[in-house]
Design a protein around this motif. Structure first.
Motif, PDB file in Angstrom:
ATOM      1  N   LYS B 160       0.858  -1.186   0.000  1.00 30.96           N
ATOM      2  CA  LYS B 160       0.000   0.000   0.000  1.00 30.96           C
ATOM      3  C   LYS B 160       0.893   1.234   0.000  1.00 30.96           C
ATOM      4  O   LYS B 160       2.005   1.208   0.525  1.00 30.96           O
ATOM      5  CB  LYS B 160      -0.905  -0.015   1.240  1.00 30.96           C
ATOM      6  CG  LYS B 160      -2.028  -1.032   1.127  1.00 30.96           C
ATOM      7  CD  LYS B 160      -2.975  -0.949   2.296  1.00 30.96           C
ATOM      8  CE  LYS B 160      -3.982  -2.064   2.263  1.00 30.96           C
ATOM      9  NZ  LYS B 160      -5.013  -1.895   1.211  1.00 30.96           N
ATOM     10  N   ARG B 161       0.371   2.296  -0.594  1.00 34.36           N
ATOM     11  CA  ARG B 161       1.232   3.458  -0.818  1.00 34.36           C
ATOM     12  C   ARG B 161       1.906   3.948   0.459  1.00 34.36           C
ATOM     13  O   ARG B 161       3.111   4.189   0.500  1.00 34.36           O
ATOM     14  CB  ARG B 161       0.433   4.584  -1.491  1.00 34.36           C
ATOM     15  CG  ARG B 161       1.249   5.855  -1.741  1.00 34.36           C
ATOM     16  CD  ARG B 161       0.698   6.672  -2.874  1.00 34.36           C
ATOM     17  NE  ARG B 161       0.996   6.097  -4.164  1.00 34.36           N
ATOM     18  CZ  ARG B 161       2.170   6.248  -4.791  1.00 34.36           C
ATOM     19  NH1 ARG B 161       3.134   6.964  -4.245  1.00 34.36           N
ATOM     20  NH2 ARG B 161       2.373   5.685  -5.948  1.00 34.36           N
ATOM     21  N   GLY B 162       1.104   4.072   1.536  1.00 37.83           N
ATOM     22  CA  GLY B 162       1.679   4.578   2.786  1.00 37.83           C
ATOM     23  C   GLY B 162       2.785   3.679   3.281  1.00 37.83           C
ATOM     24  O   GLY B 162       3.783   4.137   3.851  1.00 37.83           O
ATOM     25  N   GLN B 163       2.639   2.370   3.054  1.00 39.80           N
ATOM     26  CA  GLN B 163       3.653   1.420   3.485  1.00 39.80           C
ATOM     27  C   GLN B 163       4.905   1.553   2.624  1.00 39.80           C
ATOM     28  O   GLN B 163       6.017   1.587   3.139  1.00 39.80           O
ATOM     29  CB  GLN B 163       3.096  -0.012   3.390  1.00 39.80           C
ATOM     30  CG  GLN B 163       2.016  -0.291   4.415  1.00 39.80           C
ATOM     31  CD  GLN B 163       2.612  -0.578   5.778  1.00 39.80           C
ATOM     32  OE1 GLN B 163       3.491  -1.389   5.924  1.00 39.80           O
ATOM     33  NE2 GLN B 163       2.143   0.152   6.785  1.00 39.80           N
ATOM     34  N   ILE B 164       4.702   1.624   1.299  1.00 34.49           N
ATOM     35  CA  ILE B 164       5.871   1.716   0.412  1.00 34.49           C
ATOM     36  C   ILE B 164       6.693   2.945   0.771  1.00 34.49           C
ATOM     37  O   ILE B 164       7.910   2.896   0.877  1.00 34.49           O
ATOM     38  CB  ILE B 164       5.440   1.762  -1.079  1.00 34.49           C
ATOM     39  CG1 ILE B 164       4.959   0.382  -1.524  1.00 34.49           C
ATOM     40  CG2 ILE B 164       6.596   2.220  -1.948  1.00 34.49           C
ATOM     41  CD1 ILE B 164       4.703   0.258  -3.003  1.00 34.49           C
ATOM     42  N   ILE B 165       5.992   4.074   1.024  1.00 36.14           N
ATOM     43  CA  ILE B 165       6.723   5.295   1.346  1.00 36.14           C
ATOM     44  C   ILE B 165       7.586   5.088   2.580  1.00 36.14           C
ATOM     45  O   ILE B 165       8.702   5.596   2.667  1.00 36.14           O
ATOM     46  CB  ILE B 165       5.730   6.471   1.529  1.00 36.14           C
ATOM     47  CG1 ILE B 165       5.199   6.887   0.154  1.00 36.14           C
ATOM     48  CG2 ILE B 165       6.384   7.634   2.243  1.00 36.14           C
ATOM     49  CD1 ILE B 165       4.085   7.883   0.199  1.00 36.14           C
ATOM     50  N   TRP B 167       8.969   2.230   3.640  1.00 38.89           N
ATOM     51  CA  TRP B 167      10.123   1.327   3.523  1.00 38.89           C
ATOM     52  C   TRP B 167      11.027   1.606   2.333  1.00 38.89           C
ATOM     53  O   TRP B 167      12.210   1.277   2.360  1.00 38.89           O
ATOM     54  CB  TRP B 167       9.737  -0.159   3.586  1.00 38.89           C
ATOM     55  CG  TRP B 167       8.787  -0.732   2.538  1.00 38.89           C
ATOM     56  CD1 TRP B 167       7.489  -1.103   2.746  1.00 38.89           C
ATOM     57  CD2 TRP B 167       9.072  -1.069   1.174  1.00 38.89           C
ATOM     58  NE1 TRP B 167       6.946  -1.606   1.600  1.00 38.89           N
ATOM     59  CE2 TRP B 167       7.886  -1.598   0.619  1.00 38.89           C
ATOM     60  CE3 TRP B 167      10.203  -0.962   0.356  1.00 38.89           C
ATOM     61  CZ2 TRP B 167       7.792  -2.026  -0.714  1.00 38.89           C
ATOM     62  CZ3 TRP B 167      10.113  -1.372  -0.972  1.00 38.89           C
ATOM     63  CH2 TRP B 167       8.918  -1.898  -1.477  1.00 38.89           C
ATOM     64  N   ALA B 168      10.491   2.231   1.284  1.00 39.38           N
ATOM     65  CA  ALA B 168      11.325   2.438   0.091  1.00 39.38           C
ATOM     66  C   ALA B 168      12.518   3.322   0.458  1.00 39.38           C
ATOM     67  O   ALA B 168      12.371   4.355   1.080  1.00 39.38           O
ATOM     68  CB  ALA B 168      10.516   3.075  -1.028  1.00 39.38           C
ATOM     69  N   GLY B 169      13.682   2.890   0.085  1.00 40.92           N
ATOM     70  CA  GLY B 169      14.873   3.667   0.380  1.00 40.92           C
ATOM     71  C   GLY B 169      15.343   3.551   1.819  1.00 40.92           C
ATOM     72  O   GLY B 169      16.257   4.247   2.221  1.00 40.92           O
TER      73      GLY B 169
END
Lengths: 606, 606
Positions: B160-165, B167-169
């Protein structure tokens, strides 16, 4: 006294920002309570209405969560009685009671370990860029760049039942991904490889470590770039190798006859790490011609090959004649690397077979679920689209960095013109105290990259590096403005050029019809013409490739100018000091801002 | 001649079994053609009707694929003209033409590499278990065990977008997963750890490699189990350590005063790798009492701690007093390990800090997307459910293995009773040629595990190992039956016990009312009573914990028996040889099948 209802505490709280739906959060909260035995085996749960009120969610949300928990075996429903915790966690599990109080015991073995662990600290860690308003570094990515939708699609495909069956338990390189890499990624670098010539790795860094492990036994002579990657030096030294630092200039590594007596050369031809220079074509040929008759093996670290948007891309060394002596390292992408961690090595089959053994000693292959998701990502063309999107984005950020540097930076710094990539190598004025600059910059929210870790030998004074991979395009200008201010504060000896400020009348006489010669911060020549009617034109670059027009005027003892595009199209006024035929502009803070040479005997007609 | 339509070839084919929807497959096929330049820049695509006919799919499927390709920039639509390839792959890319013919060139550097690469082959690879009908080994998993639905749910949440934000990077250990591990996984092993006392690794193997790397410098003395993990020995030797093999018996590692002078002990207490023995409680205490006053560090490899379904679980060494001297290694699960590759180390904070540095040299942390998905998997309770499901499944498989061995195996083999885990350690008769047995077994589709790689020193004769993690429960019986046949073929010296076969009348006299004493293949005593009315009862185990009843009868010169549960409840007949008071049963192939002792002076009443 009035009767007040007994205060009932929420058993857990919900977080609306974490991207999970409320029903999942409720379910999770209850599972946590059950697993922590806060709600033990046989505990009667509150009614869905009661819990819904406590949590401030709809009763339906709680009911659905309860239903799922019953189906999953956490709860059981007793007709006309309610829901109870059904899971007996004590069956077959260590009870926390075995450990004194279940409390955390910090162990008193620090001095033992202090003796035992040795020095460590071979690698420095830079500050966390996320804490800075203007992270002008290359150590991470703003998560906004991650191709969330596309990655989600690829992952979803890889999780279909038929797909899972084919990768679950694979525990090796996924042949589907190997095919995608050899058919779609490698040909762009001029490389054609068989499946047994490719090994997947956990990002490019594992690939580097494996290659060093393979090649650096027994006092091997290892040539490395200076400046270059500190990890390579640490790995080689830990394995007992002798390091030979190789010079690097604006055309990359400088080949040298000493290489013929080396066992290994580690080189970053696409964009030298850290200077960003691209290895020139004639140097590539020279390197490859050294291979016959020597025992040299080249480890080609194709760092940032994907950001070749300013230069003509050069084919990889692996694609040359004698390329069998080259071990090629790359990652799928700078962006996917730190997250999905997929890198790969291309080498002759016997080399790959040995590297595969070494990889097995150090751990499993990269997670197969990610391998398959990456294969789908490539197969659906998302990889290709991402590469084009990133090249565009980084190109724009680098242009923005270039413009900001040219506009704000005092002319005491020197910058190599950008050659693609995502970083710029900056040389401050002689005697610049980088430590002090970093401190002033941090106060202003700016993080730039220190270059000390890249040097094994003496670190040239006044160097630093700027990167754009972590900062959004529209924040670069403000970041550079703050950095320039910090720099100006430090070099306050240059407060104002000595000499008198010109008066209004002197300014009119001097400027009207003048032609000025100056230089951009990258060393490119620039000519500015001030027409008597207030028009202004400028041409920069060796072939005048960058032109603009604007207006100039004088108010009081200040000279104003406003370009159409240059200098962000903003009006700015300066006082002026004339020394000989050099004009010095002085900004509102009384500091020297820039200078230009008056072309003698030129007087432009109205 | 009749007019025949020009034959048009399908541009690509569709695969209905790979789990991708047709529209995605069409899209993928076209992208492949574009990226391979088979359909070059400007190529006009077939109409959706024509392509649909060629591929045998609906026109709508092709139209939707086309629409998406236009949106993604691969194709562009020219009104009233059609669709064209829009992507110019030659822009900014290396043309394959740069490389001779674009053909694969196998490089002639094999002899160079043969000299350079050295010996290798330190680790043996076992044959691929997927090629065998009966893989009785522990080297992988049938993909049917993978918790596909639950993993899919956890992954979907992590995307989900909030999750990706979040963990990404990230490029480090996900604090969300660290918390799940310290709150839900470690307490079951009696361990309470702070976040800075945990390091995530790429499966347990990376954890082992990092610990050896940290502790094995400079001629360290490293005690290892014999038999034990070959990877540990190779890692220690590569780092210049001296190995001290430690004896292992049915209660695990045998502690020894020599340990006090060692620097490191690597031990697998939950289930010894490879024998499966569990380290006894008094030995755990003895080991821990050696720590004060010595410089010993214990690396506790908690291998298969999750399959403690037959024994009482023992708390981890790390949870004992002086546990600060223990470095604890585990993976989330045997099943997730080879796929998702998540292991972890628990140790004092300064140790974890050093291990984190070493991990960084070798590559990035485990992929952060998997870290977050695993955290969700734990948070939703799927991990817990999976562990219970796997324990049940493995327990059933081990029971099935036990029953099959007891039923089919000639009594010349000895087997330790199973103690949980997923493997059994088997000792064949003296002089058994394991190589020959493996060959005969392979012919019958059976793969068992060789134990030679686990031994540094002399390999005891006749040993092998059986595992159940790759084979479905309902195939175990047939596999063991085939293995028993292979074994019987080899030990044909034991064809038939010498002595006369009893006649019908002799059988009736001997068996009616007899009480027989025998042993199970695990060495447990077993008593069988043959009542004159044809009933039969049996009790096995030291406390007669395993009982059954059945019927017996005589037909011609064969004695028959049929248990209710034992021996799969199947009727079987044998000829009998009596030597002294020992009864030898001879099967239809004329081979000795089992034996029993006649209890003297017992004659059961009808």
């Amino acid at each position: 006294m009035t009767h007040r209802p007994k205060k009932v505490l929420r058993p857990f709280s919900l977080d609306k920002s974490n991207g999970l739906c409320l029903q999942d959060q409720v379910r999770r909260g209850i599972i946590n309570l059950v697993l922590a035995r806060t709600w033990p085996f046989g505990y009667k749960l509150p009614s869905s209405r009661a819990l819904a009120e406590l949590l401030g969610v709809s009763r339906n949300t709680v009911s659905l969560a309860y239903q799922r928990l019953v189906a999953d075996g956490y709860l059981s429903a007793v007709p006309r009685s309610g829901l109870f915790v059904a899971m007996d966690l004590n069956a077959g599990l260590i009870s926390p009671g075995l450990v004194a109080g279940g409390e955390v015991v910090r162990r008193e073995t620090d001095s033992f370990w202090a003796d035992r662990l040795g020095r460590g600290g071979e690698l420095t860690r830079s500050p966390d860029w996320r804490r800075f308003a203007y992270p002008l570094v290359d150590s991470g990515f703003d998560s906004g760049l991650f191709p969330a939708e596309d990655w989600r699609e690829a992952t979803t495909l890889s999780l279909k039942r038929g797909q899972i069956i084919s990768w679950a338990g694979l525990s090796d390189d996924d042949p589907v991904l190997i095919d995608e890499i050899r058919n779609k990624v490698l040909p762009r670098r001029g490389i054609y490889a068989q499946p047994d010539e490719i090994l997947l790795t956990l990002g490019a860094q594992q690939a580097r470590a494996l290659c060093m492990d393979l090649l650096c036994r027994d006092g091997a002579r290892v040539a490395v770039e200076e400046p270059g990657q500190p990890e390579i030096r640490v790995l080689a030294k830990r394995l007992g190798a002798t390091l030979l630092p190789m010079q690097v200039d604006s055309e990359g590594l400088v080949p040298n006859e000493r290489l013929r007596s080396c066992d290994v050369l580690v080189v970053t031809p696409s964009h030298q790490l850290p200077t960003g220079a691209t290895l020139a074509a004639n140097r590539r040929t020279a390197l490859m011609e050294m291979l016959p008759g020597s025992s040299l093996v080249i480890v080609e670290d194709d760092f940032e090959s994907e950001t070749n948007y300013l230069d003509e891309p050069q084919p990889a060394l692996r694609s040359f004649e004698h390329g069998g002596r080259v071990i090629y390292i790359a990652s799928l992408n700078k962006l996917l690397d730190p997250n999905i961690c997929l890198g790969f090595i291309v080498a002759d089959a016997p080399v790959i077979a040995r590297l595969r053994e070494l990889r097995r000693l150090g751990g499993p292959p990269p997670p197969v679920n990610n391998q398959r998701a990456a294969a789908q990502f490539l197969a659906l063309g998302h990889y290709d689209r991402m590469m084009r999107r990133l090249a565009r984005e980084f190109h724009e950020r680098m242009l923005s960095l270039r413009d900001a540097l040219n506009h704000y930076m005092p002319r005491v710094v020197e910058i190599e013109p950008p050659r693609g990539g995502t970083t710029l190598w900056v040389r401050g004025p002689a005697g610049l105290d980088i430590e002090a600059l970093a401190e002033l910059a941090h106060e202003r929210g700016v993080l730039f990259e220190r270059v000390e870790p890249y040097y094994a030998g003496t670190v040239p004074a006044g160097l630093f590096r700027l990167g754009v991979s972590c900062i959004a395009k529209d924040r670069i200008r403000d970041g550079i403005s703050e950095l320039a201010s910090a720099l100006s504060e430090l070099i306050s000896g240059k407060r104002k050029p000595s000499g008198e400020l010109l008066t209004h009348d002197e300014l009119v006489r001097l400027m009207t019809g003048a032609q000025l010669g100056c230089r951009t911060i990258y060393g490119d020549p620039c000519t500015i013409e001030l027409y008597p009617d207030g028009r202004m034109s400028g041409a920069a670059g060796f072939r005048n490739e960058d032109c603009d027009t604007g207006r100039w005027w004088i108010e009081g003892d200040r000279w104003y100018r406003q370009w159409r595009n240059w200098a962000y199209g903003e009006a700015a006024g300066f006082q002026v000091v004339l020394r000989g035929d050099v004009i010095h502009w002085v900004n509102a803070q009384g500091r020297s801002f820039d200078w230009a040479t008056l072309s003698p005997n030129v007087h432009l007609a109205p």
